[in-house]
Design an enzyme around this catalytic site. Structure first.
Site, PDB file in Angstrom:
ATOM      1  N   CYS A 158      62.324 -25.406 -12.820  1.00  0.00           N
ATOM      2  CA  CYS A 158      62.669 -23.998 -12.603  1.00  0.00           C
ATOM      3  C   CYS A 158      61.611 -23.222 -11.807  1.00  0.00           C
ATOM      4  O   CYS A 158      61.922 -22.487 -10.872  1.00  0.00           O
ATOM      5  CB  CYS A 158      62.917 -23.299 -13.936  1.00  0.00           C
ATOM      6  SG  CYS A 158      61.667 -23.629 -15.190  1.00  0.00           S
ATOM      7  N   LYS A 168      54.304 -30.954 -12.160  1.00  0.00           N
ATOM      8  CA  LYS A 168      55.655 -30.849 -11.586  1.00  0.00           C
ATOM      9  C   LYS A 168      55.654 -29.880 -10.405  1.00  0.00           C
ATOM     10  O   LYS A 168      56.201 -30.173  -9.343  1.00  0.00           O
ATOM     11  CB  LYS A 168      56.643 -30.321 -12.630  1.00  0.00           C
ATOM     12  CG  LYS A 168      57.115 -31.314 -13.670  1.00  0.00           C
ATOM     13  CD  LYS A 168      58.067 -30.571 -14.628  1.00  0.00           C
ATOM     14  CE  LYS A 168      58.274 -31.297 -15.933  1.00  0.00           C
ATOM     15  NZ  LYS A 168      58.962 -30.431 -16.922  1.00  0.00           N
ATOM     16  N   HIS A 195      61.249 -16.105 -14.690  1.00  0.00           N
ATOM     17  CA  HIS A 195      59.852 -16.432 -14.417  1.00  0.00           C
ATOM     18  C   HIS A 195      59.312 -15.538 -13.295  1.00  0.00           C
ATOM     19  O   HIS A 195      60.000 -15.320 -12.295  1.00  0.00           O
ATOM     20  CB  HIS A 195      59.710 -17.881 -13.951  1.00  0.00           C
ATOM     21  CG  HIS A 195      60.036 -18.912 -14.983  1.00  0.00           C
ATOM     22  ND1 HIS A 195      60.108 -18.640 -16.328  1.00  0.00           N
ATOM     23  CD2 HIS A 195      60.280 -20.248 -14.858  1.00  0.00           C
ATOM     24  CE1 HIS A 195      60.391 -19.758 -16.985  1.00  0.00           C
ATOM     25  NE2 HIS A 195      60.507 -20.743 -16.120  1.00  0.00           N
TER      26      HIS A 195
END
Lengths: 335, 335
Positions: B130, B214, B243
């Site tokens: 994400c 990641k 976020h």
């Protein structure tokens, strides 16, 4: 031993209140304390070291009775007006506002970093911005060993840094979430509950906020490196107290990571919590109430030859304001 | 026109639930939907596009009835076991987990960035992390124009990224604060209410968290620059959804700031809110529910020759998961 007289200006604000606690803990050889605030708070009573004190209204003749030190935490306007009055009457002012920080003849001091700058004061010593203070404590250690080339700050700043109105905005947001109802924002441009606001202090022509410019300029002044490459993004987060910071640093010199961590562990005023596997790293909720700067998540930045990332947390009302100012007073007393 | 069959695996989780909403909004030419979950949720009923559906238990023969597409949002273990089964039966899998993202033969796709990589899929297409998805949408635009040299991420990630248990930890923390009482942490190593946790996903030998690795590795793969200098600090903040990210970028080429901002404004999938003086910048609470990536606070980083800082906010459950996966399905249908 000489005993001193200290004036605390802004004694009823968020920083003033914490300063009273820190003074009780520090037990400095001060024989007389006078607590000043605006006319709004004047006359109210406070408990301090087991005695009752009445808050005095700050006036132009307040410093006539003779003080050794005055700690100002009542905002820039009060400092601009009253700090020069106090200092011309022989009082050494430690000023928490941003009013004098970048003046050439005013030392900007974090005792662990540049206590020696206290010596050349001309009556006013500036206490740096909260987010800068906690950052430069570890950065100074690293600069001495490896020579800092560039710093990139991203901050996670608590609402207490915006005073009572900032705390109120978060508190009201929480209450409205749990109990329903509306509330008017007291401080911020947007709700801080359930939000991160990338705006602290006013917008500057550069596109940065004043808070970001403070971090950049004050870091340079305190480290004594006027041309240091520094940039900053300052963000308010829904946390009551203690600022967290993600700091990326590039060094001129090579370093050994274990040695770097050891240097931080040995330095005064720093606590190292650096064990990710066991979930040990500094946390705002835990650091609140402590005077030290906490660092962790210290790791090599593999994107440059000599860089690290680390996480730095400090109680912005203690080390970022009250504690630092009173450490300066302590230094003045001891030297 | 052909009508398709789609399986949604993990239909009752945080991402699965949002995926159902996004599917209702997108109105893809899909004639049959089947919703899968674990045995725990199987049998429960959901409303979808005005009809009632029963949640099916995911089993090894679930894909025997023939699907065109399966969107997996049920965690890495489920993906590792069932995605290969589905793909060998001719189903094209869009996988939200990290299980296959770094596999050479699996495209890692953000449609605005590298939709063309969908073409060479071998039955599994990975949906990126994400926090990476929302970052690379603007970064790709900037890389094409100015060639990115280095990226430094500091994130402010919402609890919804940690699923229902993460949301529960924040909710319980708020309730305990307002109503008193204790609670057990369901997800995080420390309370997230009134705190910022610099730990997302597990610790890696590098000293970074898996989330940070990641972001670093997936950014390189999606931008097609395997050696790009990238570093990251990933932090959980007490925000329910969306976020936020503080992104520092250095370019090989010189840029004009106004042109750079215009390029972002013209790019698909990006909304620019960039007016600090009027307190306009992306905010998590406002971006929630939107499919676009929002950027603002775009300003020159004066600490390097060709750098910027900017603030990037995305709905991590929509663009960071459900929306991106379904945009991939849409691309597959249209091509």
């Amino acid at each position: 031993m000489k005993e001193y007289k200290l004036a605390l200006v802004g004694a009823t604000g968020v920083v003033g209140r914490e300063a009273r606690k820190v003074l009780e803990e520090m037990q400095l050889p001060i024989e007389k304390y006078v607590f000043f605030a605006s006319s709004k708070s004047a006359g109210s009573k406070i408990e301090f070291m087991g005695k009752e004190y009445e808050i005095q209204e700050l006036k132009e003749d307040s410093f006539d009775e003779g003080f050794d030190f005055a700690v100002f935490s009542a905002g820039g306007e009060t400092s601009k007006k009253f700090a020069p009055i106090a200092s011309t009457k022989g009082v050494i002012v430690v000023d928490n506002s941003s009013a004098f920080r970048m003046e050439k003849e005013v030392p900007l001091v974090v005792p662990e970093v540049n206590a020696e700058d206290i010596e050349w004061n001309h009556g006013i010593i500036a206490n740096p911005n909260c987010s800068t203070i906690q950052a430069v404590v570890p950065l100074k250690v690293l600069d001495d060993k490896y020579q800092i080339k560039r710093i990139i700050y991203s901050t996670y700043q608590a609402v207490s840094g915006a005073g009572k109105a900032g705390i109120e905005d978060l508190e009201n947001g929480i209450q409205a979430y749990t109990n329903g109802g509306d509330y008017e924002l007291a401080k911020f441009a947007h709700p801080i509950f359930n939000n991160c606001l990338p705006e602290i202090d006013v917008a500057m022509p550069s596109g940065y906020t004043k808070e970001e410019e403070k971090m950049i300029n004050e870091t340079r002044k305190i480290l004594g490196k006027p041309d240091l490459a520094v940039t900053a993004t300052c963000v308010r987060v829904p946390v009551f107290n203690s600022h967290s910071e993600s700091i990326n640093v590039e060094f001129e010199k090579e370093f050994d990571l274990e040695e770097l961590i050891s240097a931080l562990k040995e330095a005064p005023g720093i606590m190292v919590e650096n064990d990710l596997e066991n979930h040990q790293y500094p946390l705002a909720a835990n650091v609140t109430g402590h005077n030290e700067v906490y660092v962790g998540r210290i790791r090599r930045d593999f994107s440059v030859p000599n860089g690290i990332n680390f996480w730095c947390v400090g109680d912005n009302i203690r080390k970022g304001a009250a504690t630092n100012a009173l450490q300066i007073v302590k230094y003045l007393i001891e030297h």
